[in-house]
Each structure stands twice: as C-alpha cells, then as structure tokens.
Design an enzyme around this catalytic site. Structure first.
Site, mmCIF file in Angstrom:
data_model
loop_
_atom_site.group_PDB
_atom_site.id
_atom_site.type_symbol
_atom_site.label_atom_id
_atom_site.label_comp_id
_atom_site.label_asym_id
_atom_site.label_seq_id
_atom_site.Cartn_x
_atom_site.Cartn_y
_atom_site.Cartn_z
ATOM 1 C CG ASP A 272 -8.791 -106.812 0.130
ATOM 2 O OD1 ASP A 272 -7.724 -107.406 0.337
ATOM 3 O OD2 ASP A 272 -9.279 -105.978 0.923
ATOM 4 C CE LYS B 19 -11.380 -107.223 3.543
ATOM 5 N NZ LYS B 19 -10.624 -106.530 4.594
ATOM 6 C CB ALA C 191 -16.277 -100.495 6.891
ATOM 7 N N GLY C 192 -13.087 -101.538 6.098
ATOM 8 C CA GLY C 192 -12.249 -102.740 6.144
ATOM 9 C C GLY C 192 -13.033 -104.009 5.874
ATOM 10 N N GLY D 65 -16.115 -104.010 0.760
ATOM 11 C CA GLY D 65 -17.334 -103.796 -0.033
ATOM 12 C C GLY D 65 -17.067 -103.456 -1.486
HETATM 13 O O1 C5P Z 1 -5.014 -102.524 -3.593
HETATM 14 P P1 C5P Z 1 -5.868 -101.457 -2.994
HETATM 15 O O2 C5P Z 1 -6.315 -100.427 -3.992
HETATM 16 O O3 C5P Z 1 -7.013 -101.993 -2.201
HETATM 17 O O4 C5P Z 1 -4.942 -100.702 -1.954
HETATM 18 C C1 C5P Z 1 -5.263 -99.454 -1.413
HETATM 19 C C2 C5P Z 1 -4.059 -98.902 -0.682
HETATM 20 O O5 C5P Z 1 -3.781 -99.671 0.473
HETATM 21 C C3 C5P Z 1 -2.773 -98.931 -1.475
HETATM 22 O O6 C5P Z 1 -2.625 -97.769 -2.241
HETATM 23 C C4 C5P Z 1 -1.722 -99.005 -0.386
HETATM 24 O O7 C5P Z 1 -1.515 -97.723 0.185
HETATM 25 C C5 C5P Z 1 -2.398 -99.830 0.686
HETATM 26 N N1 C5P Z 1 -2.047 -101.252 0.629
HETATM 27 C C6 C5P Z 1 -0.793 -101.672 1.024
HETATM 28 N N2 C5P Z 1 -0.476 -103.004 0.985
HETATM 29 C C7 C5P Z 1 -1.379 -103.913 0.591
HETATM 30 C C8 C5P Z 1 -2.674 -103.512 0.198
HETATM 31 C C9 C5P Z 1 -2.985 -102.173 0.235
HETATM 32 O O8 C5P Z 1 0.059 -100.846 1.406
HETATM 33 N N3 C5P Z 1 -1.049 -105.199 0.591
#
Ligand code: C5P
Length: 312
Positions: A153, A17, A114-115, A118
């Site tokens: 995501d 994405k 990479a954002g 994946g």
């Molecule tokens: O949800 P995910 O595991 O992808 O998130 C990884 C990290 O990214 C979280 O632990 C948090 O530090 C940060 N994050 C956030 N706000 C979001 C999504 C992710 O602060 N909406």
C-alpha cells in the site's frame, strides 16, 4: 501528503486510507494476491517530523496522540528498526548513498491492525520527507519503486488522493478527486493481522470488476458508488473477529449510503450523506461503546514532484 518546512524541520501529515472496493483476482506463487481496489485518502493523519543529523543516527520517538482512547488496546508503537519509518529511511539512505541521519518524531492517530494503511502511510511520509530533508531530488516514480519494497500500500500514499490500485496494490491509476465524502470509521477494541486475514480469504470464481464503482466515482454519484462497494476480505475477517458482524449491524441502522470493512480490517466505515449526518452517526455509535469512532472526510493530495512540496 501535506509537507511543511520550519527552519531545519520537515513535517509531513500522513493520511489514512479506506478501500471503497476490494476484489481479489488470483492467489500468486509469491504468497501475495493480485487484487483490484479503489482507495481514497481520508483526513485522519499521523504526523511525522524529521530533522537531519550529521552523525548518521536514525533516532525515532513515537507515541499515540492523546486523542486516541487507551481502551482501544492499540499496543505500543514499534520502536527503532521495528518501525517501518526507520526501515524506509535506512533503505532510502542506502540507495541514495548518503550518510546523514535524522531525528524522527512520529505522533500516531491512525489506529493499527485496522486496514487503514497507517504504517504504509508513515513509510511514504518518511520517504517524501527525507527526500526533501536530505535534498535527494528523487522523482515520485523513483520513490514508488522503493515504496513497493516496503509494502503493497505504500506507493498509493506517495501522491494519489484516490486511485485504483492493482497488482499486489503497488500499481497505481490515480483518479480525479471527488467533492468531499463524509465518513465515519470505527476501529473496534480488537485488531486483525493482515497476513492472517489474507491467509483465510477465498478468491471468487468470477471476481467482480472495479469498473462500475470507478464509473460512479467519476460521475460523482455517491449512491451509485455505494451500490458497488465490496470487500472480498470481509468474510475472512468476520471468521476471525466477532466485531465485523457487530459493526455491520450497527452501521446498518445509520442510513449511510453504504458501509463495509476497510482493507483487512478490523476498521469498518460508513459513507454518510453530509457532514451533519456523519456527526450524528458518530455520536450514536460512540454511545454504543463499540470502539474508537472517527468522524472525518476524504482529502485531496497532490503528487509532490521535487521542488513542488506544497500539497493541498
Ligand atoms: O505488502 P504488505 O507487507 O502490506 O503485505 C502484508 C501481507 O498481506 C503479505 O505478507 C500477504 O500475506 C498479504 N497480502 C496479500 N496480497 C496483497 C497484499 C498483501 O496476500 N496484495
């Protein structure tokens, strides 16, 4: 997601994405951030294939596709339970009350750190694939709840090709697909950790609204969309990696509609004017040795309800 059957094997193409717009609304008490983001799926896909096992074992074989250059320093693909694909299947199996296992083959093409989503896309592919493989008949809405537990995501990848995502990313408002956008993505030699970038980010006093970008998307107005592109995580990533400023400077010379970092980085992308322009941009950027350069386009996905596993 594109899902195919071949005798006893289910194969899922798991796309990357891009965040065309990403704004932070508030820092939350649970450590996450409320955000508003416009995400689109692109035709850079990991491939996940699953075969059922009666003995309950989940056996993962994962590697990078040969097309990924080794100098991109992507590291090893996480093995066993460390891989989100195995975590997704364990949770799905437990909630569904089945004792079956799977042989899992994961061929990675989407660079990590990479954002580009994946790992999240792999997790969604695992849920969709196992739903078919184990004949669970869960709806997309049911899978979404489990997907949100695995990562912010992951729900996006269950069905939408373009969506506004809110909350911590798990609330999906699907958008109609536009005619294809030609894009060039660069993953520089270093990645960034998502928590590290979020840990440094600032919520704006007056956050920008996603509405003008969405309105431009709905009109099919790519130039208008590009004018409203933004990523609130970019300053934080730029403070952590010198590559963000380098990539911005490189893309600024390419006559793209717009360019910015995707997600928490470090990938950076440009919206190109047409397919030939994208190929020219990719070739110029490859000559600069700034990382792994991918020339690709947006794709359409259909939400696969049970019994409708064909997706565009
Ligand atoms: O949800 P995910 O595991 O992808 O998130 C990884 C990290 O990214 C979280 O632990 C948090 O530090 C940060 N994050 C956030 N706000 C979001 C999504 C992710 O602060 N909406």
């Amino acid at each position: 997601m594109r899902i195919a059957f071949d005798e006893d094997r289910v194969t899922v193409q798991a796309p990357a994405k891009l965040n065309l717009f990403l704004e932070l609304l508030a820092r939350r008490a649970d450590g996450y951030h409320d955000l508003e983001t416009l995400m689109v799926a692109v035709d850079l896909c990991d491939q996940l294939s699953l075969q059922s096992r009666d003995d309950g074992e989940l056996h993962l074989a994962a590697d990078w596709a040969a097309t990924i250059p080794c100098h991109t320093s992507l590291g090893d693909v996480p093995a066993g339970h460390d891989n989100i694909v195995v975590q997704a299947l364990e949770r799905l199996r437990e909630r569904a009350g089945v004792s079956l296992g799977a042989n899992i083959r994961l061929r990675k093409r989407i660079p990590s750190a990479a954002g580009l989503g994946g790992a999240s896309s792999d997790a969604a592919a695992a849920l969709l694939g196992a739903n078919v493989l184990w004949d669970l008949r869960w709806t997309t809405a049911e899978l979404s709840l489990l997907a949100a537990e695995l990562g912010s995501d992951v729900p996006f990848f269950l069905g939408a090709s373009a969506a506004v995502c809110r909350g911590r990313g798990e609330q999906i408002e699907p958008l109609p697909s536009l005619p294809r956008l030609d894009v060039v993505i660069v993953r520089p030699p270093e990645g960034l950790s998502t928590p590290a970038v979020y840990g440094r980010c600032q919520v704006a006093d007056s956050p920008a609204s996603v509405d003008p970008a969405v309105a431009a998307w709905r009109r099919g107005d790519i130039a208008g969309l590009a004018r409203h592109m933004t990523n609130r995580l970019e300053p934080a990533a730029e403070a952590l990696s010198p590559w963000i400023a380098r990539l911005r400077a490189a893309f600024a010379e390419q006559n793209c509609y717009g360019h910015q970092m995707s997600g928490s980085g470090t990938s950076y992308f440009g919206l190109c004017r047409h397919a030939l322009h994208a190929r020219q941009v990719a070739s110029r950027l490859r000559a600069r040795d700034i990382g792994y350069v991918v020339c690709t386009r947006t794709i359409s996905l259909l939400a696969p309800e049970q019994g409708d596993q064909q997706a565009a």
